[in-house]
Design a protein around this motif. Structure first.
Motif, PDB file in Angstrom:
ATOM      1  N   LEU A   1       0.818  -1.206   0.000  1.00  0.00           N
ATOM      2  CA  LEU A   1       0.000   0.000   0.000  1.00  0.00           C
ATOM      3  C   LEU A   1       0.854   1.260   0.000  1.00  0.00           C
ATOM      4  O   LEU A   1       0.463   2.283  -0.568  1.00  0.00           O
ATOM      5  CB  LEU A   1      -0.948  -0.007   1.194  1.00  0.00           C
ATOM      6  N   GLY A   2       2.035   1.199   0.624  1.00  0.00           N
ATOM      7  CA  GLY A   2       2.942   2.341   0.598  1.00  0.00           C
ATOM      8  C   GLY A   2       3.390   2.669  -0.817  1.00  0.00           C
ATOM      9  O   GLY A   2       3.437   3.838  -1.221  1.00  0.00           O
ATOM     10  N   LEU A   3       3.696   1.630  -1.592  1.00  0.00           N
ATOM     11  CA  LEU A   3       4.111   1.845  -2.978  1.00  0.00           C
ATOM     12  C   LEU A   3       2.951   2.355  -3.829  1.00  0.00           C
ATOM     13  O   LEU A   3       3.150   3.206  -4.708  1.00  0.00           O
ATOM     14  CB  LEU A   3       4.653   0.539  -3.572  1.00  0.00           C
ATOM     15  N   ILE A   4       1.756   1.855  -3.580  1.00  0.00           N
ATOM     16  CA  ILE A   4       0.591   2.303  -4.338  1.00  0.00           C
ATOM     17  C   ILE A   4       0.338   3.789  -4.092  1.00  0.00           C
ATOM     18  O   ILE A   4       0.065   4.554  -5.026  1.00  0.00           O
ATOM     19  CB  ILE A   4      -0.645   1.461  -3.969  1.00  0.00           C
ATOM     20  N   PHE A   5       0.460   4.226  -2.839  1.00  0.00           N
ATOM     21  CA  PHE A   5       0.269   5.636  -2.540  1.00  0.00           C
ATOM     22  C   PHE A   5       1.364   6.487  -3.194  1.00  0.00           C
ATOM     23  O   PHE A   5       1.092   7.559  -3.744  1.00  0.00           O
ATOM     24  CB  PHE A   5       0.260   5.878  -1.033  1.00  0.00           C
ATOM     25  N   LEU A   6       2.595   5.999  -3.150  1.00  0.00           N
ATOM     26  CA  LEU A   6       3.702   6.729  -3.767  1.00  0.00           C
ATOM     27  C   LEU A   6       3.482   6.873  -5.268  1.00  0.00           C
ATOM     28  O   LEU A   6       3.729   7.938  -5.852  1.00  0.00           O
ATOM     29  CB  LEU A   6       5.020   6.011  -3.485  1.00  0.00           C
ATOM     30  N   LYS A   7       2.988   5.818  -5.908  1.00  0.00           N
ATOM     31  CA  LYS A   7       2.705   5.872  -7.342  1.00  0.00           C
ATOM     32  C   LYS A   7       1.595   6.878  -7.623  1.00  0.00           C
ATOM     33  O   LYS A   7       1.631   7.612  -8.624  1.00  0.00           O
ATOM     34  CB  LYS A   7       2.294   4.481  -7.844  1.00  0.00           C
TER      35      LYS A   7
ATOM     36  N   VAL B   1       3.338  -2.317  -9.806  1.00  0.00           N
ATOM     37  CA  VAL B   1       2.606  -1.089  -9.479  1.00  0.00           C
ATOM     38  C   VAL B   1       2.792  -0.055 -10.585  1.00  0.00           C
ATOM     39  O   VAL B   1       1.893   0.741 -10.870  1.00  0.00           O
ATOM     40  CB  VAL B   1       3.062  -0.534  -8.114  1.00  0.00           C
ATOM     41  N   GLY B   2       3.948  -0.093 -11.229  1.00  0.00           N
ATOM     42  CA  GLY B   2       4.230   0.848 -12.305  1.00  0.00           C
ATOM     43  C   GLY B   2       3.313   0.686 -13.504  1.00  0.00           C
ATOM     44  O   GLY B   2       3.231   1.583 -14.347  1.00  0.00           O
ATOM     45  N   THR B   3       2.616  -0.448 -13.611  1.00  0.00           N
ATOM     46  CA  THR B   3       1.713  -0.669 -14.744  1.00  0.00           C
ATOM     47  C   THR B   3       0.344  -0.037 -14.519  1.00  0.00           C
ATOM     48  O   THR B   3      -0.497  -0.037 -15.422  1.00  0.00           O
ATOM     49  CB  THR B   3       1.505  -2.173 -14.999  1.00  0.00           C
ATOM     50  N   ILE B   4       0.096   0.498 -13.326  1.00  0.00           N
ATOM     51  CA  ILE B   4      -1.226   1.043 -13.005  1.00  0.00           C
ATOM     52  C   ILE B   4      -1.214   2.562 -13.097  1.00  0.00           C
ATOM     53  O   ILE B   4      -0.380   3.216 -12.477  1.00  0.00           O
ATOM     54  CB  ILE B   4      -1.654   0.676 -11.575  1.00  0.00           C
ATOM     55  N   GLY B   5      -2.141   3.118 -13.847  1.00  0.00           N
ATOM     56  CA  GLY B   5      -2.323   4.565 -13.832  1.00  0.00           C
ATOM     57  C   GLY B   5      -3.191   4.920 -12.638  1.00  0.00           C
ATOM     58  O   GLY B   5      -4.297   4.395 -12.502  1.00  0.00           O
ATOM     59  N   LEU B   6      -2.705   5.776 -11.750  1.00  0.00           N
ATOM     60  CA  LEU B   6      -3.436   6.055 -10.516  1.00  0.00           C
ATOM     61  C   LEU B   6      -3.809   7.518 -10.333  1.00  0.00           C
ATOM     62  O   LEU B   6      -4.922   7.838  -9.932  1.00  0.00           O
ATOM     63  CB  LEU B   6      -2.609   5.608  -9.298  1.00  0.00           C
ATOM     64  N   GLY B   7      -2.881   8.434 -10.603  1.00  0.00           N
ATOM     65  CA  GLY B   7      -3.090   9.807 -10.185  1.00  0.00           C
ATOM     66  C   GLY B   7      -3.406  10.820 -11.260  1.00  0.00           C
ATOM     67  O   GLY B   7      -3.580  11.994 -10.956  1.00  0.00           O
ATOM     68  N   ASP B   8      -3.494  10.398 -12.541  1.00  0.00           N
ATOM     69  CA  ASP B   8      -3.834  11.379 -13.561  1.00  0.00           C
ATOM     70  C   ASP B   8      -5.316  11.722 -13.458  1.00  0.00           C
ATOM     71  O   ASP B   8      -6.087  11.085 -12.746  1.00  0.00           O
ATOM     72  CB  ASP B   8      -3.497  10.846 -14.960  1.00  0.00           C
ATOM     73  N   LYS B   9      -5.736  12.760 -14.165  1.00  0.00           N
ATOM     74  CA  LYS B   9      -7.088  13.298 -14.002  1.00  0.00           C
ATOM     75  C   LYS B   9      -8.169  12.252 -14.250  1.00  0.00           C
ATOM     76  O   LYS B   9      -9.140  12.149 -13.491  1.00  0.00           O
ATOM     77  CB  LYS B   9      -7.282  14.483 -14.950  1.00  0.00           C
ATOM     78  N   GLN B  10      -8.005  11.456 -15.296  1.00  0.00           N
ATOM     79  CA  GLN B  10      -9.032  10.461 -15.621  1.00  0.00           C
ATOM     80  C   GLN B  10      -9.165   9.425 -14.515  1.00  0.00           C
ATOM     81  O   GLN B  10     -10.275   9.074 -14.105  1.00  0.00           O
ATOM     82  CB  GLN B  10      -8.707   9.774 -16.944  1.00  0.00           C
TER      83      GLN B  10
END
Length: 204
Positions: free
Chosen positions: A43-49, A147-156
């Motif tokens: 979860l720490g890495l997911i938040f960082l991403k 985790v790098g394969t997931i788009g998380l923080g862009d607008k969409q």
């Protein structure tokens, strides 16, 4: 694995379509690590991403506006839009490019420290547990790549609340893996929905 933007369906709380595959892949990397401990790592890495994606989207906009006086390396440009400033040593691109290095654990911990340093509101919040000797660095690199394969923080993806849904799904899976103790602070989505309908909240 396809990015979230390709697998997402609706923004009404329905499944994004990739959570189960993501969990299965991430859980394979757990090896013999206790679920409660691994939860903090994942979860720490997911938040960082997430904060890195949000930062990078704004960074690209500022790069395009440099001719008009925008400065993509000015923290104030981000803070005014309520975006966390991510210093160069903490950006996901750097961690991703060094995921196979023996010191990747130290790099992730240093990234967390740097983000807390430059964003006081996060002081003491982020996990600095990645350099521990008992954390397999090859598996950590594999998890970073995943985790790098997931788009998380862009607008969409923010509009789809991808971060919230991934967190919710993972917490549910970790709760099952940890047993009663691990699930004591987890409330399933169906229960939340019933409570919301019973309470009938309204604006204000």
């Amino acid at each position: 694995m396809a990015k979230a933007t390709k697998n997402s369906t609706k923004s009404n709380g329905a499944s994004l379509g990739f959570e189960d595959k993501l969990w299965q892949a991430a859980n394979k990397l757990r090896n013999n690590m206790d679920a409660a401990e691994y939860k903090r790592v994942a979860l720490g890495l997911i938040f960082l991403k997430y904060i890195s994606d949000t930062f990078e989207e704004k960074h690209q906009i500022l790069e395009a506006e440099k001719a008009n006086g925008a400065d993509p390396e000015d923290p104030d440009e981000y803070l005014m839009d309520n975006i966390f400033w991510v210093p160069k040593e903490a950006r996901w691109s750097k961690l991703q490019s060094n995921a196979r290095q023996a010191n990747i654990g130290n790099l992730v911990d240093d990234a967390m420290i740097a983000i807390e340093r430059d964003n006081p509101v996060l002081k003491g919040v982020l996990q600095k547990i990645y350099a521990r000797p008992n954390l397999d660095k090859q598996r950590l690199g594999d998890l970073i790549d995943l985790v790098g394969t997931i788009g998380l923080g862009d607008k969409q993806n923010r509009s789809l609340d991808v971060l919230g849904r991934v967190y919710e799904y993972f917490l549910g899976q970790f709760a099952s893996a940890e047993g009663k103790k691990g699930g004591q602070f987890y409330t399933p989505r169906c229960v939340v929905r019933i409570l919301v309908e019973m309470l009938s909240p309204y604006s204000g």
